[in-house]
Design a protein around this motif. Structure first.
Motif, PDB file in Angstrom:
ATOM      1  N   ILE A  47       0.859  -1.173   0.000  1.00 57.12           N
ATOM      2  CA  ILE A  47       0.000   0.000   0.000  1.00 57.12           C
ATOM      3  C   ILE A  47       0.899   1.228   0.000  1.00 57.12           C
ATOM      4  N   VAL A  48       0.380   2.337  -0.487  1.00 61.39           N
ATOM      5  CA  VAL A  48       1.168   3.572  -0.522  1.00 61.39           C
ATOM      6  C   VAL A  48       0.392   4.666   0.195  1.00 61.39           C
ATOM      7  N   THR A  49       1.118   5.410   1.023  1.00 65.11           N
ATOM      8  CA  THR A  49       0.514   6.495   1.790  1.00 65.11           C
ATOM      9  C   THR A  49       1.276   7.796   1.533  1.00 65.11           C
ATOM     10  N   VAL A  50       0.620   8.902   1.834  1.00 68.34           N
ATOM     11  CA  VAL A  50       1.266  10.212   1.824  1.00 68.34           C
ATOM     12  C   VAL A  50       1.458  10.649   3.274  1.00 68.34           C
ATOM     13  N   VAL A  51       2.621  11.220   3.565  1.00 68.38           N
ATOM     14  CA  VAL A  51       2.905  11.714   4.911  1.00 68.38           C
ATOM     15  C   VAL A  51       2.226  13.070   5.086  1.00 68.38           C
ATOM     16  N   GLU A  52       1.264  13.124   5.986  1.00 65.65           N
ATOM     17  CA  GLU A  52       0.521  14.360   6.243  1.00 65.65           C
ATOM     18  C   GLU A  52       1.221  15.249   7.262  1.00 65.65           C
ATOM     19  N   LYS A  53       1.785  14.608   8.306  1.00 63.04           N
ATOM     20  CA  LYS A  53       2.403  15.387   9.390  1.00 63.04           C
ATOM     21  C   LYS A  53       3.350  14.482  10.174  1.00 63.04           C
ATOM     22  N   LEU A  54       4.414  15.066  10.699  1.00 59.40           N
ATOM     23  CA  LEU A  54       5.347  14.350  11.564  1.00 59.40           C
ATOM     24  C   LEU A  54       5.216  14.878  12.984  1.00 59.40           C
ATOM     25  N   HIS A  55       4.971  13.970  13.935  1.00 55.44           N
ATOM     26  CA  HIS A  55       4.859  14.330  15.347  1.00 55.44           C
ATOM     27  C   HIS A  55       6.088  13.762  16.054  1.00 55.44           C
ATOM     28  N   ILE A  56       7.027  14.628  16.414  1.00 53.57           N
ATOM     29  CA  ILE A  56       8.302  14.184  16.969  1.00 53.57           C
ATOM     30  C   ILE A  56       8.313  14.399  18.480  1.00 53.57           C
ATOM     31  N   PHE A  57       8.713  13.360  19.204  1.00 51.64           N
ATOM     32  CA  PHE A  57       8.761  13.398  20.668  1.00 51.64           C
ATOM     33  C   PHE A  57      10.103  12.863  21.150  1.00 51.64           C
ATOM     34  N   LEU A  58      10.427  13.174  22.399  1.00 42.55           N
ATOM     35  CA  LEU A  58      11.690  12.717  22.968  1.00 42.55           C
ATOM     36  C   LEU A  58      11.684  11.222  23.248  1.00 42.55           C
ATOM     37  N   SER A  59      10.490  10.680  23.509  1.00 45.38           N
ATOM     38  CA  SER A  59      10.403   9.263  23.877  1.00 45.38           C
ATOM     39  C   SER A  59       9.019   8.730  23.539  1.00 45.38           C
ATOM     40  N   PHE A  60       8.900   7.390  23.565  1.00 45.81           N
ATOM     41  CA  PHE A  60       7.586   6.790  23.359  1.00 45.81           C
ATOM     42  C   PHE A  60       6.647   7.133  24.521  1.00 45.81           C
ATOM     43  N   GLU A  61       7.179   7.324  25.702  1.00 48.73           N
ATOM     44  CA  GLU A  61       6.357   7.731  26.841  1.00 48.73           C
ATOM     45  C   GLU A  61       5.660   9.055  26.528  1.00 48.73           C
ATOM     46  N   GLN A  62       6.420   9.987  25.966  1.00 52.08           N
ATOM     47  CA  GLN A  62       5.855  11.293  25.611  1.00 52.08           C
ATOM     48  C   GLN A  62       4.854  11.155  24.461  1.00 52.08           C
ATOM     49  N   LEU A  63       5.187  10.319  23.479  1.00 52.23           N
ATOM     50  CA  LEU A  63       4.274  10.106  22.355  1.00 52.23           C
ATOM     51  C   LEU A  63       2.958   9.518  22.839  1.00 52.23           C
ATOM     52  N   TYR A  64       3.031   8.497  23.673  1.00 47.55           N
ATOM     53  CA  TYR A  64       1.815   7.837  24.160  1.00 47.55           C
ATOM     54  C   TYR A  64       0.953   8.792  24.978  1.00 47.55           C
ATOM     55  N   ALA A  65       1.577   9.752  25.633  1.00 48.95           N
ATOM     56  CA  ALA A  65       0.836  10.696  26.462  1.00 48.95           C
ATOM     57  C   ALA A  65       0.156  11.788  25.641  1.00 48.95           C
ATOM     58  N   ASN A  66       0.604  11.981  24.400  1.00 51.60           N
ATOM     59  CA  ASN A  66       0.111  13.112  23.623  1.00 51.60           C
ATOM     60  C   ASN A  66      -0.656  12.743  22.347  1.00 51.60           C
ATOM     61  N   MET A  67      -0.504  11.515  21.857  1.00 52.24           N
ATOM     62  CA  MET A  67      -1.159  11.128  20.613  1.00 52.24           C
ATOM     63  C   MET A  67      -2.442  10.353  20.895  1.00 52.24           C
ATOM     64  N   ASP A  68      -3.377  10.416  19.960  1.00 54.37           N
ATOM     65  CA  ASP A  68      -4.592   9.606  20.024  1.00 54.37           C
ATOM     66  C   ASP A  68      -4.211   8.177  19.649  1.00 54.37           C
ATOM     67  N   LEU A  69      -4.158   7.297  20.626  1.00 54.33           N
ATOM     68  CA  LEU A  69      -3.658   5.943  20.397  1.00 54.33           C
ATOM     69  C   LEU A  69      -4.599   5.116  19.522  1.00 54.33           C
ATOM     70  N   LEU A  70      -5.864   5.532  19.408  1.00 47.80           N
ATOM     71  CA  LEU A  70      -6.779   4.834  18.504  1.00 47.80           C
ATOM     72  C   LEU A  70      -6.378   5.058  17.050  1.00 47.80           C
TER      73      LEU A  70
END
Length: 306
Positions: free
Chosen positions: A241-264
């Motif tokens: 499958i091919v996708t287009v990158v809409e946005k990059l969300h960069i965090f210091l750690s997965f802990e920070q990512l999990y706290a800020n992103m919609d995990l669904l």
């Protein structure tokens, strides 16, 4: 209500043609569309738009007056080499899209499209164009060109939505040389990255349930930019499958990512999100690796199923 048959159903009249297109590598699709070769028997459908003056007014060919002209075009070597029919998933042929080497600048492949007027205003041309770019980019084409008559503002909107950049104005002649059009010319240089996925996340992206891919922001992922394309290959089936990158969300750690992103949006479901943990990423990246890099949530939009 009885479920409508689709081209993917074994008993559908076009299913065999679909399977042959897949086997020949001449198929790509989107959530709503199927692109595959057209044949002489498609002439009545093609004649619906080639005989419509509202559709052909900005085209390089004259308006067709007889279905035999559509038959002749469909059996021509150029059509069979360069064009794909745009089919709805119920099998209705609603237009076509082409991609061929530009006769002037052979570094670029020119994309062109035509759609039955009864299906205008639904975003089908934009959807088909994104998918065509993805299909040819996966095969190694990175440079694309598009043109439109200066009066054809709907085509201009399609081209701009697909990321093309305006470069110049110019003239274009009809195929018979009798008409000259003022046109606008656009170029697009595509960067495509490749990544592998296990079956479950692959299917989740394909279905639209997962729109964010979580990765370590290592040297490979640092090359990914917004607007780039990513081809994901299923580790189990080999499907792509091919996708287009809409946005990059960069965090210091997965802990920070999990706290800020919609995990669904990251691949978890209503049944699993309550137990979601940054430790889940240890399966893919060792704690040592995670200490050396930041992390990224790559927000994606599916544009093609190959």
């Amino acid at each position: 209500m009885e479920k409508q048959s689709t081209i993917f159903d074994v008993n559908h009249p076009l299913n065999r043609r679909l399977q042959l297109a897949k086997e020949g590598g001449l198929y790509f699709g989107t959530p709503r569309l199927v692109m595959m070769p057209m044949y002489k028997e498609d002439a009545p459908s093609v004649f619906q738009w080639t005989s419509d003056g509202e559709v052909t007014r900005y085209m390089r060919y004259d308006t067709y007056t007889d279905v035999s002209q559509a038959e002749e075009w469909l059996t021509s070597p150029q059509q069979q080499r360069d064009n794909f029919g745009i089919f709805l998933k119920d099998g209705e042929l609603i237009g076509c899209i082409s991609c061929h080497l530009d006769i002037v600048d052979k570094k670029y492949k020119e994309i062109g499209y035509t759609l039955n007027r009864h299906f205008w205003g639904n975003g089908y041309c934009t959807e088909a164009t994104f998918a065509t770019i993805a299909y040819f980019a996966e095969k190694g084409t990175c440079r694309f060109l598009a043109r439109h008559d200066v009066r054809n503002t709907p085509s201009q909107r399609v081209i701009e939505k697909c990321g093309f950049n305006y470069v110049s104005g110019g003239n274009q002649q009809s195929y018979d040389g009798k008409r000259t059009f003022l046109c606008r010319e656009y170029l697009l240089d595509v960067t495509l990255h490749r990544m592998d996925l296990h079956d479950a996340p692959f299917r989740a992206i394909q279905s639209g349930e997962k729109t964010v891919e979580m990765r370590l922001y290592d040297e490979k992922r640092q090359q990914v930019k917004e607007g780039n394309y990513i081809c994901f290959q299923n580790r189990s089936s080999g499907k792509k499958i091919v996708t287009v990158v809409e946005k990059l969300h960069i965090f210091l750690s997965f802990e920070q990512l999990y706290a800020n992103m919609d995990l669904l949006k990251c691949g978890y479901t209503a049944d699993t999100v309550s137990t979601a943990s940054p430790k889940d990423m240890d399966v893919y990246y060792s704690p040592e690796k995670q200490q050396n890099y930041s992390v990224v949530g790559i927000e994606l939009r599916l544009v093609a199923v190959l």
